[in-house]
Design an enzyme around this catalytic site. Structure first.
Site, PDB file in Angstrom:
ATOM      1  N   LYS A  61      42.242  82.557   7.007  1.00  9.38           N
ATOM      2  CA  LYS A  61      43.606  82.523   7.542  1.00  9.38           C
ATOM      3  C   LYS A  61      43.562  82.975   9.007  1.00  9.38           C
ATOM      4  CE  LYS A  61      45.532  82.564   2.969  1.00  9.38           C
ATOM      5  NZ  LYS A  61      44.321  82.282   2.212  1.00  9.38           N
TER       6      LYS A  61
ATOM      7  N   HIS B 288      47.191  87.755   4.138  1.00  8.72           N
ATOM      8  CA  HIS B 288      48.066  87.288   5.224  1.00  8.72           C
ATOM      9  C   HIS B 288      48.435  88.384   6.222  1.00  8.72           C
ATOM     10  CE1 HIS B 288      48.701  83.401   3.229  1.00  8.72           C
ATOM     11  NE2 HIS B 288      48.605  84.111   2.116  1.00  8.72           N
TER      12      HIS B 288
ATOM     13  N   SER C  84      52.562  85.821  -0.068  1.00  8.77           N
ATOM     14  CA  SER C  84      52.165  84.590   0.609  1.00  8.77           C
ATOM     15  C   SER C  84      53.262  83.532   0.675  1.00  8.77           C
ATOM     16  CB  SER C  84      50.923  84.002  -0.062  1.00  8.77           C
ATOM     17  OG  SER C  84      51.116  83.873  -1.445  1.00  8.77           O
TER      18      SER C  84
HETATM   19  C1  LIG Z   1      47.424  86.331  -1.038  1.00  7.72           C
HETATM   20  C2  LIG Z   1      46.250  85.405  -1.161  1.00  7.72           C
HETATM   21  N1  LIG Z   1      45.121  85.858  -1.717  1.00  7.72           N
HETATM   22  C3  LIG Z   1      44.040  85.078  -1.863  1.00  7.72           C
HETATM   23  C4  LIG Z   1      44.044  83.774  -1.435  1.00  7.72           C
HETATM   24  C5  LIG Z   1      42.826  82.954  -1.653  1.00  7.72           C
HETATM   25  O1  LIG Z   1      42.016  82.990  -0.522  1.00  7.72           O
HETATM   26  P1  LIG Z   1      41.000  81.792  -0.253  1.00  7.72           P
HETATM   27  O2  LIG Z   1      41.799  80.659   0.280  1.00  7.72           O
HETATM   28  O3  LIG Z   1      40.016  82.340   0.707  1.00  7.72           O
HETATM   29  O4  LIG Z   1      40.385  81.465  -1.597  1.00  7.72           O
HETATM   30  C6  LIG Z   1      45.204  83.251  -0.833  1.00  7.72           C
HETATM   31  C7  LIG Z   1      45.320  81.870  -0.315  1.00  7.72           C
HETATM   32  O5  LIG Z   1      44.548  81.039  -0.265  1.00  7.72           O
HETATM   33  C8  LIG Z   1      46.323  84.089  -0.696  1.00  7.72           C
HETATM   34  O6  LIG Z   1      47.458  83.625  -0.153  1.00  7.72           O
END
Ligand SMILES: Cc1ncc(COP(=O)(O)O)c(C=O)c1O
Length: 391
Positions: free
Chosen positions: A236, A204, A176
């Protein structure tokens, strides 16, 4: 003893690590109003430009009119409604897996999957650069927890050789903060060598990657046997909110029975599931969004290279420009803002010490002309930035 919060906050400020929340006063999109000023934003994860899509908004409104606003209860009581069920079926079909299970956030989906699969006596092995929610999940699970070198199958192998119990190997699909791809074929082969399961969080990758937007597993042509646990987030590229885990019938039933972050929480509003069904349809049918995004990525990378900016090896909409020092990264971001651009400076502990960066993200909602304007502003601001060491 007392909690000296003021000292803690002052220390954070002194290290240039204090975080602030820009106040958005407009819908998501390239042109936003932030803290009362119009800006061109290059920092959202709305990679396909669906967060403010009129048809997705309409689906949310119609969903609320039909199903009400709140989820009402947990899924196991009376919070599991027809839109949730339909979305789970659509996500299972989209990922080509027997079943999918919906969560309110990606953070919770990750906590749920890891803690339901491993516990005391087991082993969880994670990439050093995994998202915080995956690292937290590994720690919470009570399993032996170890981090292997970034994307390094040999480093994973050394840890696998010392593993006990069931082993879960966990990686981001697209990292990310760096935008690079997990080396899934190598990681998958290494996990299989010891009978471990591979879990991929493709928060992502879904949307931008793969011929049909099916993310990193589609990109590499991998199946259920290679990646038994697949996580996607909906906040996203899908432009809505929530997340899902996709896998076998037994995996999903295990999560329903044992995953505390699934059981002990209110379901997401059904209207959000209605909106996601619409964005999934657009993601599948409007391939031009992915194609346009890929053209923007190539254009940005070529322009940034011409400016001599340090790019990471990223084929995705996440295009970080590594600055190094936190204060300089903040100053660069502030200068860009003065020029009318919003690009977030990402600092430790979100990224390793000494690798503060501007996290530029691109979206299918951007135009080529907007990307060119960003490149021009990056060139100007870099000249204005104090030389290294003076910041
Ligand atoms: C790789 C990754 N996994 C999980 C999440 C968490 O997802 P959420 O925002 O839906 O809690 C994020 C970012 O928010 C992320 O970048």
């Amino acid at each position: 003893m007392s909690f000296d919060l003021a000292a803690r906050l002052a220390a954070r400020r002194a290290e240039h690590l204090y975080r602030q929340r820009p106040l958005l006063d407009s819908p998501q999109g390239p042109e936003v109003i932030v803290d009362g000023r119009p800006l061109l934003a290059f920092c959202s994860n709305d990679y396909l430009g669906l967060a403010s899509h009129p048809e997705v908004i309409c689906a949310l409104q119609d969903g609320a009119a039909r199903w009400g606003v709140g989820g009402g209860a947990s899924h196991l009581v009376i919070g599991h409604s027809t839109p949730h069920h339909e979305l789970e079926e659509a996500l299972a079909a989209f990922t080509g897996r027997p079943r999918a299970l919906l969560f309110s956030t990606g953070y919770m989906a990750n906590l749920a999957a890891v803690t339901a699969l491993v516990g005391q006596g087991d082993t969880v092995l994670e990439d050093r650069l995994n998202h915080a929610s995956l690292l937290d999940a590994g720690l919470l699970s009570g399993a032996r927890f170890s981090r292997y070198l970034h994307n390094d199958a040999a480093s994973l192998a050394a840890r696998q050789d010392k593993a006990t119990g069931n082993t879960l190997v966990v990686t981001d699909g697209v990292f990310s903060m760096d935008g690079d791809l997990a080396e899934l074929p190598a990681l998958c082969a290494e996990a299989k060598r010891k009978g471990a399961w591979l879990m991929v969080d493709d928060a992502h990758g879904f949307g931008p990657l793969g011929a049909h937007g099916g993310g990193i597993v589609e990109h590499f042509g991998l199946g259920l046997d290679d990646v038994p646990v697949l996580v996607g987030t909906l906040g996203k590229a899908f432009g809505t909110a929530g997340a899902f885990v996709a896998g076998s019938e037994a995996l999903i039933e295990t999560l329903i029975q044992f995953a505390r972050p699934y059981i002990y929480t209110t379901s997401q509003p059904p209207a959000v599931a209605c909106a996601t069904l619409k964005s999934l349809e657009l993601l599948r049918t409007e391939g031009w969004r992915r194609e346009h995004l890929n053209r923007l990525i190539a254009r940005f990378r070529a322009g940034a290279a011409e400016l001599g900016l340090t790019l990471m090896d990223s084929p995705t909409p996440i295009q970080p420009l590594v600055i190094g020092d936190s204060a300089r990264a903040m100053e660069f971001s502030r200068l860009l803002r003065e020029h009318g651009f919003l690009v977030g400076a990402i600092r430790p502990p979100t990224v390793p010490a000494g690798t503060a960066r501007l996290r530029v993200t691109l979206s299918a909602a951007h135009s080529e002309e907007q990307v060119d304007r960003l490149l021009a502003a990056l060139g100007e601001c870099r000249v204005l930035l104090a030389p290294e060491g003076d910041a």
